[in-house]
Design an enzyme around this catalytic site. Structure first.
Site, PDB file in Angstrom:
ATOM      1  N   ASP A 178     -44.053 -50.669  24.252  1.00  0.00           N
ATOM      2  CA  ASP A 178     -43.730 -51.995  24.527  1.00  0.00           C
ATOM      3  C   ASP A 178     -42.611 -52.394  23.531  1.00  0.00           C
ATOM      4  OD1 ASP A 178     -45.522 -52.680  22.847  1.00  0.00           O
ATOM      5  OD2 ASP A 178     -46.171 -54.382  23.591  1.00  0.00           O
ATOM      6  N   HIS A 199     -62.786 -65.755  16.245  1.00  0.00           N
ATOM      7  CA  HIS A 199     -62.930 -66.212  14.993  1.00  0.00           C
ATOM      8  C   HIS A 199     -62.015 -67.333  14.793  1.00  0.00           C
ATOM      9  CE1 HIS A 199     -64.058 -66.437  10.737  1.00  0.00           C
ATOM     10  NE2 HIS A 199     -62.852 -66.355  10.415  1.00  0.00           N
ATOM     11  N   THR A 200     -62.130 -68.302  14.061  1.00  0.00           N
ATOM     12  CA  THR A 200     -61.217 -69.546  13.862  1.00  0.00           C
ATOM     13  C   THR A 200     -61.215 -69.757  12.393  1.00  0.00           C
ATOM     14  OG1 THR A 200     -63.082 -71.320  14.049  1.00  0.00           O
ATOM     15  CG2 THR A 200     -61.953 -70.422  16.119  1.00  0.00           C
ATOM     16  N   ASP A 254     -50.288 -54.305  24.274  1.00  0.00           N
ATOM     17  CA  ASP A 254     -50.489 -53.073  23.794  1.00  0.00           C
ATOM     18  C   ASP A 254     -51.504 -52.252  24.301  1.00  0.00           C
ATOM     19  OD1 ASP A 254     -48.677 -53.500  22.101  1.00  0.00           O
ATOM     20  OD2 ASP A 254     -50.018 -54.537  20.561  1.00  0.00           O
ATOM     21  N   CYS A 256     -43.054 -63.131  18.437  1.00  0.00           N
ATOM     22  CA  CYS A 256     -42.844 -61.658  17.718  1.00  0.00           C
ATOM     23  C   CYS A 256     -41.718 -61.778  16.548  1.00  0.00           C
ATOM     24  CB  CYS A 256     -42.753 -60.769  18.672  1.00  0.00           C
ATOM     25  SG  CYS A 256     -44.130 -60.227  19.536  1.00  0.00           S
ATOM     26  N   ALA A 292     -46.656 -45.307  14.198  1.00  0.00           N
ATOM     27  CA  ALA A 292     -46.493 -46.766  14.623  1.00  0.00           C
ATOM     28  C   ALA A 292     -46.696 -47.290  15.940  1.00  0.00           C
ATOM     29  CB  ALA A 292     -45.037 -47.132  13.963  1.00  0.00           C
ATOM     30  N   ASP A 293     -47.656 -46.727  16.395  1.00  0.00           N
ATOM     31  CA  ASP A 293     -47.885 -46.659  18.035  1.00  0.00           C
ATOM     32  C   ASP A 293     -48.437 -48.288  18.155  1.00  0.00           C
ATOM     33  OD1 ASP A 293     -47.962 -46.070  20.753  1.00  0.00           O
ATOM     34  OD2 ASP A 293     -48.445 -43.933  19.977  1.00  0.00           O
ATOM     35  N   LYS A 335     -42.890 -61.194  12.917  1.00  0.00           N
ATOM     36  CA  LYS A 335     -43.221 -59.965  12.102  1.00  0.00           C
ATOM     37  C   LYS A 335     -42.439 -59.760  11.062  1.00  0.00           C
ATOM     38  CE  LYS A 335     -44.532 -56.856  16.161  1.00  0.00           C
ATOM     39  NZ  LYS A 335     -44.221 -55.776  16.600  1.00  0.00           N
TER      40      LYS A 335
END
Length: 367
Positions: free
Chosen positions: A243, A156-157, A107, A32, A65-66, A35
């Site tokens: 979170d 998806h790749t 989430d 994270c 911004a949940d 970000k």
């Protein structure tokens, strides 16, 4: 006599396949910590948000911004939809897959929902990583989904310069049990489910300064599913849940404060930390994302007069697959702590309270 002569004496000797690079060496930032900085993200969203009519069934969108979107299906069910992906935060491919999947499913739990299925998002440098390594990443993600009781039902790749893995996660929640990050109330106390310090540990790992015990603590925290979410949302005294991830404890507490139009005070001495992270932070093992986070929202944080730089780094430390932050009435706090501890979150702690706004709403005070 058996002929052991080389059939092609002038042929070159077989070459040894080159060793694969460390996963973390392929990414400019991991977990994270990848970000976009909060200030930059706010500017992007302001410029890119086009006005459009929203259906009445959309219970939660991007306005606060949940953690996930929530769409009401009927009187008994609402769909929770979210996605999360990032670059490697560890070198072990199986662990990377587990961490990324745990983080994505968090989430859904943070909205009070239960996951029902996931879709894999995979971007890999296929000319650099072997199919075996890529397969191990996907195996790690699938193992977490099995633990959550859901299938990986597709995905998806793409061929990517940097290794990227994550999930689209879908879940269900009763409409009356949706818990947004914006519904905290003055007088609520704040409970944090996991200790802080994942970003510091990941920075030390990348520099080769993390010992086996530190790595084990990091993996235990980042692969622990935030399963208490639905049980917490079933408590009437729980008003808001989010979170703590890439924006750090300060950033996500500020989102809660802004959404509720309140202020938040954190008791820093009560905030749980992963073992060894304070010493590592004092030694300079912090992520670049920590500084970017502070640049984005530091003006909204009131610090004590005696405040050390390592504490600021931990306050803004990006948490990959971090813990739930719960705003609840004081009388509900014992039940909240009991739920956390019954599900294996031994370090869950009351760390602060929600206060009426003093002046401009949505500020954070450290005490």
């Amino acid at each position: 006599m058996t002929d052991t002569a080389t059939p092609f004496p002038n042929a070159p000797a077989p070459s040894t396949p080159p060793a694969e690079p460390r996963l973390t060496s392929l990414s400019h930032g991991g977990g994270c910590g990848c970000k976009i900085a909060p200030g930059v993200l706010s500017e992007i969203l302001r410029q890119g948000q086009a006005a459009m009519p929203l259906p009445p069934e959309l219970m939660v969108g991007i306005e606060t911004a949940d953690d996930a979107a929530v769409y009401r299906l009927n009187d008994e069910q609402a769909l929770v939809a979210t996605t999360d992906f990032f670059m490697p935060v560890v070198d072990d491919p199986y662990d990377f897959g587990r961490i990324a999947a745990t983080n994505a499913l968090s989430d859904v739990y943070a909205m009070g929902g239960r996951p029902i299925l996931a879709l894999a998002l995979v971007g890999m440098p296929i000319n650099v990583l072997s199919t075996a390594t890529i397969g191990r990443i996907l195996e790690g993600g699938a193992a977490v989904c099995r633990a959550a009781g859901i299938p990986v039902a597709g995905g998806h790749t793409i061929d990517s310069v940097e290794a990227i893995y994550g999930l689209v996660a879908l879940g269900l929640v009763h409409p009356s049990r949706v818990r947004r990050n914006a519904d905290a109330r003055p007088g609520d106390v704040l409970v944090l489910g996991k200790p802080l310090g994942v970003g510091v540990l990941s920075a030390a790992l990348k520099k080769g300064r993390l010992d086996a015990a530190g790595y084990a603590a990091m993996i235990d925290s980042t692969t622990r599913l935030n399963t208490p979410g639905p049980a917490l949302a079933a408590l009437d005294g729980v008003h808001a849940i989010t979170d703590v991830t890439g924006f750090g404890l300060a950033g996500h507490a500020l989102e809660m404060a802004r959404g509720a139009g309140c202020d938040i005070r954190l008791r820093w001495a009560d905030v749980p930390l992963l073992p060894g992270v304070r010493a590592l932070a004092e030694a300079g093992h912090v992520t670049g994302a920590s500084g970017r986070n502070w640049a984005g929202y530091g003006a909204e944080v009131a610090l004590p007069a005696a405040w050390a730089a390592p504490d600021q780094a931990l306050l803004t430390d990006p948490q990959t697959s971090g813990g739930l932050l719960v705003a609840c009435s004081p009388e509900t706090a014992p039940a909240v702590l009991r739920i956390f501890r019954d599900e294996g979150f031994a370090q869950a702690a009351v760390i602060g309270e929600v206060r009426p706004a003093a002046g401009g709403a949505g500020r954070l005070q450290l005490g």
